[in-house]
Design an enzyme around this catalytic site. Structure first.
Site, PDB file in Angstrom:
ATOM      1  N   PRO A  10       0.792  -1.227   0.000  1.00  0.00           N
ATOM      2  CG  PRO A  10      -0.322  -1.252   2.045  1.00  0.00           C
ATOM      3  CD  PRO A  10       0.451  -2.116   1.102  1.00  0.00           C
ATOM      4  CG  ASN A  11      -0.337   4.422   1.147  1.00  0.00           C
ATOM      5  OD1 ASN A  11      -1.265   4.951   0.546  1.00  0.00           O
ATOM      6  ND2 ASN A  11      -0.460   3.938   2.367  1.00  0.00           N
ATOM      7  NE  ARG A  18       0.683  12.704  -2.350  1.00  0.00           N
ATOM      8  CZ  ARG A  18      -0.448  12.099  -2.046  1.00  0.00           C
ATOM      9  NH1 ARG A  18      -0.686  11.742  -0.789  1.00  0.00           N
ATOM     10  NH2 ARG A  18      -1.341  11.822  -2.955  1.00  0.00           N
ATOM     11  CE1 TYR A  23       9.127   5.245   2.842  1.00  0.00           C
ATOM     12  CE2 TYR A  23       7.600   7.104   2.716  1.00  0.00           C
ATOM     13  CZ  TYR A  23       8.036   5.959   3.341  1.00  0.00           C
ATOM     14  OH  TYR A  23       7.399   5.500   4.461  1.00  0.00           O
ATOM     15  CG  ASN A  79       8.468  -1.827   0.304  1.00  0.00           C
ATOM     16  OD1 ASN A  79       7.900  -1.955   1.391  1.00  0.00           O
ATOM     17  ND2 ASN A  79       9.077  -0.714  -0.049  1.00  0.00           N
ATOM     18  CB  ALA A  82       1.549   0.326   6.496  1.00  0.00           C
ATOM     19  CD  GLU A 103      10.374  -7.566   5.990  1.00  0.00           C
ATOM     20  OE1 GLU A 103      10.548  -8.693   6.505  1.00  0.00           O
ATOM     21  OE2 GLU A 103      10.036  -6.553   6.643  1.00  0.00           O
ATOM     22  CG  HIS A 105      11.149  -2.326   4.902  1.00  0.00           C
ATOM     23  ND1 HIS A 105       9.792  -2.239   4.723  1.00  0.00           N
ATOM     24  CD2 HIS A 105      11.380  -3.515   5.517  1.00  0.00           C
ATOM     25  CE1 HIS A 105       9.215  -3.307   5.240  1.00  0.00           C
ATOM     26  NE2 HIS A 105      10.154  -4.101   5.729  1.00  0.00           N
ATOM     27  NE  ARG A 112      10.227   6.395   8.416  1.00  0.00           N
ATOM     28  CZ  ARG A 112       9.299   6.174   7.473  1.00  0.00           C
ATOM     29  NH1 ARG A 112       9.431   5.151   6.641  1.00  0.00           N
ATOM     30  NH2 ARG A 112       8.263   6.964   7.367  1.00  0.00           N
TER      31      ARG A 112
HETATM   32  O1  CA2 Z   1      10.559   2.066   3.847  1.00  0.00           O
HETATM   33  C1  CA2 Z   1       9.725   1.382   3.262  1.00  0.00           C
HETATM   34  O2  CA2 Z   1       9.906   0.921   2.145  1.00  0.00           O
HETATM   35  C2  CA2 Z   1       8.365   1.113   3.911  1.00  0.00           C
HETATM   36  O3  CA2 Z   1       7.997  -0.227   3.619  1.00  0.00           O
HETATM   37  C3  CA2 Z   1       7.390   2.085   3.271  1.00  0.00           C
HETATM   38  C4  CA2 Z   1       6.000   2.056   3.899  1.00  0.00           C
HETATM   39  C5  CA2 Z   1       6.074   2.169   5.409  1.00  0.00           C
HETATM   40  O4  CA2 Z   1       4.775   2.013   5.981  1.00  0.00           O
HETATM   41  C6  CA2 Z   1       7.012   1.132   6.014  1.00  0.00           C
HETATM   42  O5  CA2 Z   1       7.067   1.347   7.408  1.00  0.00           O
HETATM   43  C7  CA2 Z   1       8.398   1.277   5.419  1.00  0.00           C
HETATM   44  C8  CA2 Z   1       5.127   3.203   3.403  1.00  0.00           C
HETATM   45  C9  CA2 Z   1       5.022   3.322   1.951  1.00  0.00           C
HETATM   46  C10 CA2 Z   1       4.383   4.641   1.633  1.00  0.00           C
HETATM   47  O6  CA2 Z   1       5.038   5.150   0.502  1.00  0.00           O
HETATM   48  C11 CA2 Z   1       4.908   6.466   0.225  1.00  0.00           C
HETATM   49  C12 CA2 Z   1       5.715   6.940  -0.772  1.00  0.00           C
HETATM   50  C13 CA2 Z   1       5.656   8.258  -1.090  1.00  0.00           C
HETATM   51  C14 CA2 Z   1       4.772   9.107  -0.428  1.00  0.00           C
HETATM   52  C15 CA2 Z   1       3.950   8.627   0.554  1.00  0.00           C
HETATM   53  C16 CA2 Z   1       4.005   7.293   0.873  1.00  0.00           C
END
Ligand code: CA2
Length: 155
Positions: A10-11, A18, A23, A79, A82, A103, A105, A112
């Site tokens: 997700p996301n 963003r 990221y 990946n 969340a 896995e 990230h 964090r």
């Molecule tokens: O660091 C990572 O790759 C995460 O898997 C990314 C997840 C986060 O919930 C994990 O704790 C760590 C979130 C992905 C959201 O991605 C976005 C990218 C750009 C803007 C907003 C969200």
């Protein structure tokens, strides 16, 4: 051609649009091209998947697990977003499908918020890559390839 799946949770469709301070500014489309090139250099075909829906990802894990069983895939670079931190449905799917998973990230989750420090997926992962930015996808593809070779699943 043997395939390797790259799954994003997700996301991650928002990547590069963003939160660049967390990221980076590479988009998911850029990551897809990078993964395709990395896979091809190893003689593999990358199947690139992203969903914001847990059930869809569970279904894909079952399908990729079946492809691994038939020798058509070496597994998945994943990946989980969340879902990492709470999805027992995805954890059960990986276990049930006996799916070899790396896995990954993008960010260093351990630097964090506390709730990001725990992964329900990690105990089932063959390897974990954290905090290398999108380079982690390339490292994970190389890693799952080497594991498949050392397992004798590809030559
Ligand atoms: O660091 C990572 O790759 C995460 O898997 C990314 C997840 C986060 O919930 C994990 O704790 C760590 C979130 C992905 C959201 O991605 C976005 C990218 C750009 C803007 C907003 C969200």
């Amino acid at each position: 051609m043997t395939s390797v799946a790259v799954i994003n949770g997700p996301n991650l469709n928002l990547l590069g649009t963003r939160k660049p301070e967390v990221y980076g500014s590479t988009t998911l489309a850029d990551v897809e091209q990078m993964c395709r090139d990395d896979a091809e250099a190893l003689g593999l075909k990358a199947t690139f998947l992203q969903s914001n829906h847990e059930g869809q990802i569970v279904d894909w894990i079952h399908e990729i697990g079946a492809s691994v069983k038939s020798g058509d895939s070496i597994g998945a670079v994943y990946n989980p977003g969340a879902h990492t931190h709470y999805s027992y449905a995805i954890r059960d799917a990986i276990k049930g499908a006996s799916l070899p998973v790396i896995e990954l990230h993008i960010s260093n989750v351990h630097a964090r918020e506390e709730w990001r420090h725990h992964s329900v997926i990690s105990p089932l992962a063959r390897g974990i890559i954290v905090g290398f930015g999108v380079l982690g996808y390339s490292l994970a593809i190389k890693g799952i390839y080497e594991l498949a070779r050392s397992d004798g699943r590809i030559s």
